[in-house]
Design a protein around this motif. Structure first.
Motif, PDB file in Angstrom:
ATOM      1  N   LEU A 218       0.756  -1.398   0.130  1.00 17.85           N
ATOM      2  CA  LEU A 218       0.220  -0.088   0.291  1.00 17.85           C
ATOM      3  C   LEU A 218       0.733   1.321   0.286  1.00 17.85           C
ATOM      4  O   LEU A 218       0.185   1.827  -0.913  1.00 17.85           O
ATOM      5  N   VAL A 219       1.824   0.961   0.524  1.00 15.44           N
ATOM      6  CA  VAL A 219       2.692   2.502   1.410  1.00 15.44           C
ATOM      7  C   VAL A 219       3.592   2.599  -0.132  1.00 15.44           C
ATOM      8  O   VAL A 219       3.358   4.307  -0.800  1.00 15.44           O
ATOM      9  N   ASN A 220       4.343   1.675  -0.470  1.00 15.13           N
ATOM     10  CA  ASN A 220       5.354   1.412  -1.195  1.00 15.13           C
ATOM     11  C   ASN A 220       5.130   1.007  -2.338  1.00 15.13           C
ATOM     12  O   ASN A 220       6.116   0.599  -2.708  1.00 15.13           O
ATOM     13  N   ASN A 221       3.792   1.189  -2.801  1.00 16.82           N
ATOM     14  CA  ASN A 221       3.235   0.797  -3.651  1.00 16.82           C
ATOM     15  C   ASN A 221       4.763   0.540  -5.322  1.00 16.82           C
ATOM     16  O   ASN A 221       4.380   1.589  -5.403  1.00 16.82           O
TER      17      ASN A 221
ATOM     18  N   VAL B  10       1.856  -8.333  -5.273  1.00 14.66           N
ATOM     19  CA  VAL B  10       0.266  -8.608  -4.473  1.00 14.66           C
ATOM     20  C   VAL B  10       0.083  -7.110  -5.162  1.00 14.66           C
ATOM     21  O   VAL B  10      -0.520  -6.845  -5.964  1.00 14.66           O
ATOM     22  N   GLY B  11       0.604  -6.050  -4.637  1.00 16.03           N
ATOM     23  CA  GLY B  11       0.515  -4.534  -4.815  1.00 16.03           C
ATOM     24  C   GLY B  11       0.216  -3.912  -6.442  1.00 16.03           C
ATOM     25  O   GLY B  11      -0.368  -3.785  -6.677  1.00 16.03           O
ATOM     26  N   PHE B  12       1.288  -4.548  -7.327  1.00 13.02           N
ATOM     27  CA  PHE B  12       1.344  -4.459  -8.960  1.00 13.02           C
ATOM     28  C   PHE B  12      -0.143  -5.175  -9.123  1.00 13.02           C
ATOM     29  O   PHE B  12      -0.679  -4.494  -9.684  1.00 13.02           O
ATOM     30  N   LEU B  13      -0.399  -6.231  -8.797  1.00  7.25           N
ATOM     31  CA  LEU B  13      -1.480  -6.802  -9.658  1.00  7.25           C
ATOM     32  C   LEU B  13      -3.005  -6.122  -8.903  1.00  7.25           C
ATOM     33  O   LEU B  13      -4.243  -6.125 -10.135  1.00  7.25           O
ATOM     34  N   LEU B  14      -2.608  -5.779  -7.908  1.00 10.95           N
ATOM     35  CA  LEU B  14      -4.069  -4.588  -6.851  1.00 10.95           C
ATOM     36  C   LEU B  14      -4.037  -3.503  -7.853  1.00 10.95           C
ATOM     37  O   LEU B  14      -4.989  -2.528  -7.975  1.00 10.95           O
ATOM     38  N   ALA B  15      -2.764  -2.730  -7.682  1.00 12.47           N
ATOM     39  CA  ALA B  15      -3.067  -1.190  -9.083  1.00 12.47           C
ATOM     40  C   ALA B  15      -3.292  -1.727 -10.544  1.00 12.47           C
ATOM     41  O   ALA B  15      -3.981  -1.201 -10.680  1.00 12.47           O
ATOM     42  N   MET B  16      -2.996  -3.203 -10.660  1.00 13.70           N
ATOM     43  CA  MET B  16      -3.108  -3.235 -12.230  1.00 13.70           C
ATOM     44  C   MET B  16      -5.119  -3.306 -12.471  1.00 13.70           C
ATOM     45  O   MET B  16      -5.067  -3.047 -12.805  1.00 13.70           O
ATOM     46  N   VAL B  17      -5.264  -4.034 -11.314  1.00 13.43           N
ATOM     47  CA  VAL B  17      -7.405  -4.297 -11.149  1.00 13.43           C
ATOM     48  C   VAL B  17      -7.690  -3.266 -11.289  1.00 13.43           C
ATOM     49  O   VAL B  17      -8.866  -3.247 -12.218  1.00 13.43           O
ATOM     50  N   ILE B  18      -7.288  -2.134 -10.258  1.00  7.24           N
ATOM     51  CA  ILE B  18      -7.905  -1.209  -9.780  1.00  7.24           C
ATOM     52  C   ILE B  18      -7.675  -0.432 -11.322  1.00  7.24           C
ATOM     53  O   ILE B  18      -8.695   0.437 -11.972  1.00  7.24           O
TER      54      ILE B  18
ATOM     55  N   THR C  96      -4.909   8.947 -15.666  1.00 11.80           N
ATOM     56  CA  THR C  96      -5.570   8.588 -14.348  1.00 11.80           C
ATOM     57  C   THR C  96      -4.634   7.901 -13.920  1.00 11.80           C
ATOM     58  O   THR C  96      -4.863   7.128 -12.776  1.00 11.80           O
ATOM     59  N   ALA C  97      -3.767   7.549 -14.394  1.00 11.88           N
ATOM     60  CA  ALA C  97      -2.245   7.014 -13.310  1.00 11.88           C
ATOM     61  C   ALA C  97      -2.183   7.419 -12.609  1.00 11.88           C
ATOM     62  O   ALA C  97      -2.012   7.709 -11.504  1.00 11.88           O
ATOM     63  N   ALA C  98      -2.170   9.036 -12.252  1.00 15.00           N
ATOM     64  CA  ALA C  98      -1.929  10.258 -11.535  1.00 15.00           C
ATOM     65  C   ALA C  98      -2.404  10.288 -10.309  1.00 15.00           C
ATOM     66  O   ALA C  98      -2.353  10.082  -9.297  1.00 15.00           O
TER      67      ALA C  98
ATOM     68  N   ALA D  52      -4.668   9.019  -5.343  1.00 19.35           N
ATOM     69  CA  ALA D  52      -5.726   8.128  -4.124  1.00 19.35           C
ATOM     70  C   ALA D  52      -4.338   7.339  -2.967  1.00 19.35           C
ATOM     71  O   ALA D  52      -4.827   7.012  -1.160  1.00 19.35           O
ATOM     72  N   PHE D  53      -2.954   6.534  -3.660  1.00 24.33           N
ATOM     73  CA  PHE D  53      -2.661   5.732  -2.798  1.00 24.33           C
ATOM     74  C   PHE D  53      -1.568   6.449  -1.751  1.00 24.33           C
ATOM     75  O   PHE D  53      -1.215   5.342  -1.041  1.00 24.33           O
ATOM     76  N   MET D  54      -1.282   7.650  -2.505  1.00 23.02           N
ATOM     77  CA  MET D  54      -1.125   8.692  -1.199  1.00 23.02           C
ATOM     78  C   MET D  54      -1.399   8.515   0.274  1.00 23.02           C
ATOM     79  O   MET D  54      -0.816   9.060   1.320  1.00 23.02           O
TER      80      MET D  54
END
Lengths: 190, 232
Positions: A12-15, A140-148, A175-177, A182-184
Motif C-alpha cells: 500500500l505505502v510504497n506500491n 500483490v501491490g502490482f496486481l492490485l494496482a493493475m486491477v484497479i 488516470t494513473a496520476a 489516491a494511494f498517497m
C-alpha cells in the motif's frame, strides 16, 4: 509483526507501480482489459518470488568471492534464464497454467520491477524470508494496482469528452496520476 | 530502406521526430522516477546516453557473430556490462548523483530504449550509423528528462537546478515533485507534443508495439492472444 509491516508497506505505502515507478510499461500496456491485467499481475507475483528465491543466495556467493559488483549482470542473466525455464516447465507439466500465464512470461524478463525487487532486497539487508515476503508483497501491490487501473481505464479510454491533445496515452497517464494520488492516502500507515 | 536516410537525419530524428520517451513512449520508468529535479533528470539522461552509445557500437560490431536465437540475452549482457561501468564511474566521481538515482542506475539494463535500439537499429546497421543513432536518441532522452525535471522542480520545490527562486520557493506545490505529479507532468508533456505536431508525429502507444521484447515474444501472436483473452 515485522513481516506484516513489510507486506503492508510494500503493497500500500510504497506500491511498486504507483509510488516507486517500477514496472510502468506493463502497468500501462496490459491494463486495457481486466482479464489480461489479472494474468499479468499473477505472472509478476510468480516470477518475483522465484527470482528472489534464486538471486538472494547467489548474492551471498558473489559477496563471498568479493565480486558483489557483478550483481547487475548476474541478476539479469539469472532472471532471463529462470523465466525461460519456468515457461518450458509450465508448458510441459502444467499446460493449463501455461495457457493462462505463458503469454506474459517473456515480457517479464525485462520488467524493471523484477530486477528492482531483487536488488532492493539486497540493499535493504532483508534476510531470506523477509526478502520472499517483500517480493510477494511487491507482486500483490502490482496486481492490485493493475486491477484497479484496468477498471478506471474502461471508463476513461476512448471517451469523446477527452480533449483532442490528451486522447490516447496522455489521458492514461492522467488516470494513473489520480490513482497514485489516491494511494498517497496510505502514507504514514506503516 | 535505412540506407537512404542521411547521417544528419539519423542523428536528429531521435531529438524531436522520434524522441524516445515523448513520441515513442519508451523508457517510462526512469522518465517518471528520476525527473523529480532537473539535475537528477539530466544525470539519468547522460548515464543512459553513455550506455546507449557504447552498447549500440558494440552490438552493431557483434551483430553478425551472434546467433539469432540467443541475441536478446547477448544484448542484455553487453548492456549490463556497460551499466556496471557507468555505475562505477558515478560512484567514484559524482557520489551525490549516485545516491539520488539509487536503484535506477542498475535498472538502466532493462530500459526499453537501450534494448529497443539494439534490436531495431544497431543489429541492422553499421557502426557509424549506430553510434549516431545512439547519440541522437541519447540527446533526445536527456533533453526531455531535463525539461520535465526542471518543470517539476520549479513547481514542486520552487528551485531550478538547485537555485531557489524568490517567490516560487516560498509557495511550492509539493505534489508535482511527488509520484502523482510525475504521471501528470509526463501526460502534459506528451499532450503538448501531440498539440504541436497535431498528431502527425509517429504515434506511440503503451502496448506491444513499443516493447523491446516484442520480436522475442512474437508480437502478433502476443497481441492476438491478448485480444482473444479479452474477448473470452
Amino acid at each position: 509483526m515485522n513481516y506484516l509491516t513489510i507486506l503492508l508497506g510494500i503493497i500500500l505505502v510504497n506500491n511498486y507501480v504507483l509510488a516507486q515507478f517500477l514496472g510502468i510499461c506493463p502497468f500501462l500496456g496490459v491494463s486495457k482489459k481486466l482479464d489480461s491485467a489479472v494474468g499479468m499481475g499473477i505472472a509478476v507475483i510468480f516470477v518475483m518470488v522465484l527470482a528472489t528465491a534464486a538471486t538472494w543466495p547467489i548474492m551471498r556467493v558473489l559477496n563471498n568471492f568479493g565480486i558483489g559488483y557483478l550483481q547487475t549482470i548476474v541478476f539479469i542473466l539469472i532472471i532471463a534464464a529462470l523465466v525461460q525455464f519456468v515457461e518450458m516447465a509450465l508448458k510441459k507439466f502444467i499446460p493449463s497454467l501455461h495457457k493462462a500465464l505463458g503469454v506474459f512470461l517473456p515480457l517479464i524478463t525485462t520488467n524493471c520491477a523484477v530486477l528492482g525487487v531483487c536488488i532492493t532486497n539486497i540493499d535493504e539487508g532483508y534476510n531470506y524470508l523477509e526478502s520472499l515476503v517483500n517480493s510477494f508483497g511487491a507482486g500483490v501491490g502490482f496486481l492490485l494496482a493493475m486491477v484497479i487501473f484496468s477498471g478506471m481505464r474502461a471508463k476513461i479510454d476512448d471517451n469523446p469528452a477527452v480533449p483532442k491533445a490528451f486522447q490516447g496515452s496522455p489521458i492514461v497517464l492522467v488516470t494513473a496520476a489520480l490513482l497514485s494520488l489516491a494511494f498517497m492516502g496510505f502514507g504514514g500507515l506503516v | 530502406m535505412e540506407k537512404k536516410i542521411s547521417k544528419l537525419a539519423i542523428l536528429t530524428k531521435g531529438i524531436i521526430k522520434e524522441n524516445p520517451n515523448l513520441v515513442l513512449l519508451l523508457g517510462t520508468c526512469p522518465t517518471l522516477a528520476t525527473t523529480s529535479s532537473a539535475l537528477n533528470g539530466a544525470g539519468m539522461g547522460v548515464s543512459a546516453m553513455a550506455v546507449l552509445i557504447c552498447s549500440n557500437i558494440v552490438i552493431s560490431l557483434l551483430a553478425k557473430l551472434i546467433p539469432d536465437k540467443v541475441r536478446i540475452p547477448c544484448y542484455i549482457v553487453v548492456i549490463a556490462g556497460f551499466v556496471t561501468l557507468v555505475q562505477f564511474v558515478l560512484q567514484a566521481f559524482v557520489p551525490s548523483l549516485y545516491d539520488s538515482l539509487g536503484l535506477f542506475i542498475p535498472l538502466i539494463v532493462v530500459n526499453c530504449i537501450i534494448l529497443g535500439r539494439a534490436e531495431m537499429f544497431a543489429s541492422k546497421n553499421n557502426v557509424i550509423d549506430s553510434a549516431l543513432d545512439g547519440i541522437g536518441m541519447g540527446i533526445g532522452f536527456t533533453l526531455s528528462l531535463t525539461v520535465m525535471g526542471a518543470v517539476r522542480e520549479l513547481i514542486g520545490a520552487g528551485t531550478i537546478f538547485g537555485f531557489a527562486l524568490p517567490w516560487m520557493s516560498e509557495h511550492p506545490m509539493m505534489i508535482i515533485a511527488l509520484a502523482p505529479g510525475g504521471f501528470f507532468v509526463y501526460a502534459c508533456a506528451i499532450a503538448a507534443i501531440n498539440f504541436i505536431t497535431k498528431g502527425k508525429g509517429v504515434k506511440g502507444s503503451f502496448d506491444c508495439h513499443g516493447c523491446a521484447m516484442a520480436s522475442m515474444c512474437q508480437q502478433e501472436k502476443c497481441l492476438a492472444e491478448l485480444e482473444k483473452g479479452a474477448e473470452a
